[in-house]
Design an enzyme around this catalytic site. Sequence first.
Site, PDB file in Angstrom:
ATOM      1  N   THR A 313       0.822  -1.209   0.000  1.00 30.70           N
ATOM      2  CA  THR A 313       0.000   0.000   0.000  1.00 30.70           C
ATOM      3  C   THR A 313       0.859   1.263   0.000  1.00 30.70           C
ATOM      4  O   THR A 313       0.573   2.226  -0.715  1.00 30.70           O
ATOM      5  CB  THR A 313      -0.917   0.021   1.241  1.00 30.70           C
ATOM      6  OG1 THR A 313      -1.902  -0.979   1.080  1.00 30.70           O
ATOM      7  CG2 THR A 313      -1.619   1.359   1.385  1.00 30.70           C
ATOM      8  N   HIS A 431      -9.089  -6.378   2.279  1.00 28.71           N
ATOM      9  CA  HIS A 431      -7.683  -6.693   2.556  1.00 28.71           C
ATOM     10  C   HIS A 431      -7.577  -8.161   2.936  1.00 28.71           C
ATOM     11  O   HIS A 431      -8.468  -8.704   3.587  1.00 28.71           O
ATOM     12  CB  HIS A 431      -7.172  -5.815   3.711  1.00 28.71           C
ATOM     13  CG  HIS A 431      -5.680  -5.840   3.904  1.00 28.71           C
ATOM     14  ND1 HIS A 431      -5.012  -6.936   4.401  1.00 28.71           N
ATOM     15  CD2 HIS A 431      -4.734  -4.908   3.636  1.00 28.71           C
ATOM     16  CE1 HIS A 431      -3.717  -6.668   4.436  1.00 28.71           C
ATOM     17  NE2 HIS A 431      -3.516  -5.444   3.978  1.00 28.71           N
ATOM     18  N   ASP A 493      -4.667  -0.640  -5.413  1.00 24.54           N
ATOM     19  CA  ASP A 493      -3.272  -0.400  -4.999  1.00 24.54           C
ATOM     20  C   ASP A 493      -2.311  -1.499  -5.415  1.00 24.54           C
ATOM     21  O   ASP A 493      -1.176  -1.242  -5.780  1.00 24.54           O
ATOM     22  CB  ASP A 493      -3.172  -0.105  -3.495  1.00 24.54           C
ATOM     23  CG  ASP A 493      -3.623  -1.258  -2.596  1.00 24.54           C
ATOM     24  OD1 ASP A 493      -4.326  -2.172  -3.086  1.00 24.54           O
ATOM     25  OD2 ASP A 493      -3.275  -1.228  -1.401  1.00 24.54           O
TER      26      ASP A 493
HETATM   27  C1  GP9 Z   1      -3.147  -0.587   6.419  1.00 24.46           C
HETATM   28  C2  GP9 Z   1      -3.395  -0.758   4.991  1.00 24.46           C
HETATM   29  C3  GP9 Z   1      -2.801  -2.023   4.461  1.00 24.46           C
HETATM   30  O1  GP9 Z   1      -3.305   0.639   7.011  1.00 24.46           O
HETATM   31  O2  GP9 Z   1      -3.306   0.353   4.224  1.00 24.46           O
HETATM   32  O3  GP9 Z   1      -1.559  -1.976   3.892  1.00 24.46           O
HETATM   33  P1  GP9 Z   1      -1.025  -3.219   3.020  1.00 24.46           P
HETATM   34  O4  GP9 Z   1      -0.935  -4.405   3.955  1.00 24.46           O
HETATM   35  O5  GP9 Z   1      -2.041  -3.470   1.940  1.00 24.46           O
HETATM   36  O6  GP9 Z   1       0.269  -2.825   2.476  1.00 24.46           O
HETATM   37 MN    MN Z   2      -2.869  -2.438   0.270  1.00 23.59          MN
END
Ligand code: GP9
Ligand code: MN
Length: 720
Positions: A313, A431, A493
């Site tokens: 992310t 996620h 993302d």
């Molecule tokens: C956590 C979220 C996740 O705040 O933005 O990040 P990631 O695990 O997808 O890198």
């Molecule tokens: Mn992410």
Amino acid sequence: MKKYLHPFKLLSKIINTRLGFILVLLFFYWIKSIWAYSVDFNLELEDMVQTIVAIFNPLPLGLLILGLPLYFKNSKIFYTLEIALYLLLNIIIIGNSIYFREFTDFITVNTLLASSSAAAGLGDSASNLLEVSDLFYLIDLIFFIPLLIRKKIKSDKRPFNKRASFAVTALSLMLFSANLFAAETIRPQLLTRGFSNYYVVRGIGLPAFITYSANQTYQAQKERSASTADDLKKVQEYVKKDYAAPDQKYFGIAKGRNVIVIHLESFQQFLIDYKLKSDGKEYEVTPFLNSLYHSNSSISFSNFFHQVRNGKTSDAETMMETSLYGLNSGSYMVNYGGDNTAYATPSILAQKGGYSSAVFHGNTGSFWNRNNTYKQWGYDYFFDSSYLEKQTDSNSFQYGLNDKYLFGDSIKYLEQMQQPFYAKYITVSNHFPYTSLNGDKNELGFPLADTADKTVNGYFATANYLDSALESFFNYLKASGLYDKSIIVLYGDHFGISNDRNSSLAPLLGKDPETWSDYDNAMVQRVPYMINIPGYTNGFIDDTYGGEIDALPTLLHLLGIDTQGYVQMGQDLLSPANDQLVPLRTPGYYITPTYTSYGGKNYYTKTGEQITEPNETTKAELEKYRKQTAEQLANSDAVQTGDLLRFADIPGLKPNDASKYSYTKSMSKLKKINKKLGDKSTSLYSQNGDQTTANLYEAKSYSEIHGHEESGALSSSSSR
Ligand code: GP9
Ligand code: MN
């Protein structure tokens, strides 16, 4: 009757030995740490195991540090050193407790070195930051003063022998190894990926965090101090050569509008228009996003790739906001984000268009070092989980507040922002491990896929939830009138299904897992990128090949801001001069409309056919692209690791002063600005006669939309 020693006597007996003295100090250090952990810090402990590790973690290094004076025979030296080290440990806890109140983060070695920002928190306002509960930190005095008055503490003249001293050191190191092991088991790659300072402290404690942060600073400083303004010149020459001038057809078509960016967590392009088969029926996964994708008010991209590596992310955010790449290993935001000079979207839009800016995110602000990076980027406000609805088992999961709540609870802040604003929403519900809805029965019902991999199976339901949350938010934007004054940018993302799970995904995409290749792995790295421009009617789906690195110049040109002279690695995707070369972050991996180089193999992008015996022309072309990819990444790395933008003189822009920002008390700051501007206030709240618009947001749960019995059956026909 056996005579027991009076507890006071027993204590003074213990305390009057060197080891006993150390253990008493360790005890006080320990309880003060636990106090700080539970009262002053917010460590976001999620479960029992994390809590136990946190309770234990002050002990190993506490013993190590307080045990060091044992090596000194002379009792004066021993006691002086012992007290000095104990004071130091106290300063660390108390200093961090006070700092945390203002900065909601821990003091890093870097902040200490750049003392101005540490002083900003601990300087003149330090007295305001003190609280009654801080008296707890004097608990040891209550214990020691009576003993001293009664002269019950005597120094122990008997030196400790070397072997015993060594045993104490060895024991503490052993305990620390166990601690580290437990912390790494709970959160793999805790130190290498450095997700969050909170996680490091709750895993291994404050002294270890300081060592960790010192190493980070040392590594960053090494490269930083070796770079010069000449290095920047070379990068600028490269950027100049690579600049793609805007197409006048699109330049400025969204000028002056609010910009709302929505980060679609783990969202891959294959979800667009996808229908999941279950029990002989088809379920459209993201009907609302599909309608946006095909809308004639959207410019949507069909060959847009994520370019992230370990920083996930945070890499995506870095590229989207600065048009520079994340690092080859680790996270740019974690390692450099809090210090490097940056010319990021919020700061550019503030200077070029008078924009205010904010990020909304349902997780803790320190994750990926956002709370520090966003200041460097020029974000006025950062509404993290501390500003949003309290998290419960039904509205959240391990990465924070679920999306429907995030959007809904953000409105009371969004409506207070002066327009035009730049607002970014980072969603979380879609996620890994795609179980975010399990705490809320009303959100269950979208069918799970039926593969051998649970992760793959859950992915579609959480994507459907995100889609439904987006629809609610768009409905709010329309009802409140913000919609027509805004453009909405949506992007995925990074992948949600990792390559090692793709054999389970393959059949769902109509592919044979047996013949699934690195070409297929490469193709599923596509993510959505859509720009919805309400009122615009010439929208289309653009097949240009590009990636996250290209988003910022594309957006800025739509807003009528020319990026010529900016140090950005991407190219406007709508520019006829765009070269359509997409470097991925893994060296040697790239995609063009003709070639795909991935996993050490080369393919034709159109057909997927592997190129095993290239002729001379093909060979030369592949080599040319490989070189160009490497050159672009090297230039980006030079900027990122050398902090080269501190030397830059960017036409029409000033560097951003991060010390201006603080993310506490944001609501009262917003209200103050509204009040001060009076009739001139452009916030939605002011325009709405000082009435909130939050009531216009309505998010129905899955079962409210689809009914319990017929779960999912209606999803394929809705909202097109
Ligand atoms: C956590 C979220 C996740 O705040 O933005 O990040 P990631 O695990 O997808 O890198
Ligand atoms: Mn992410």
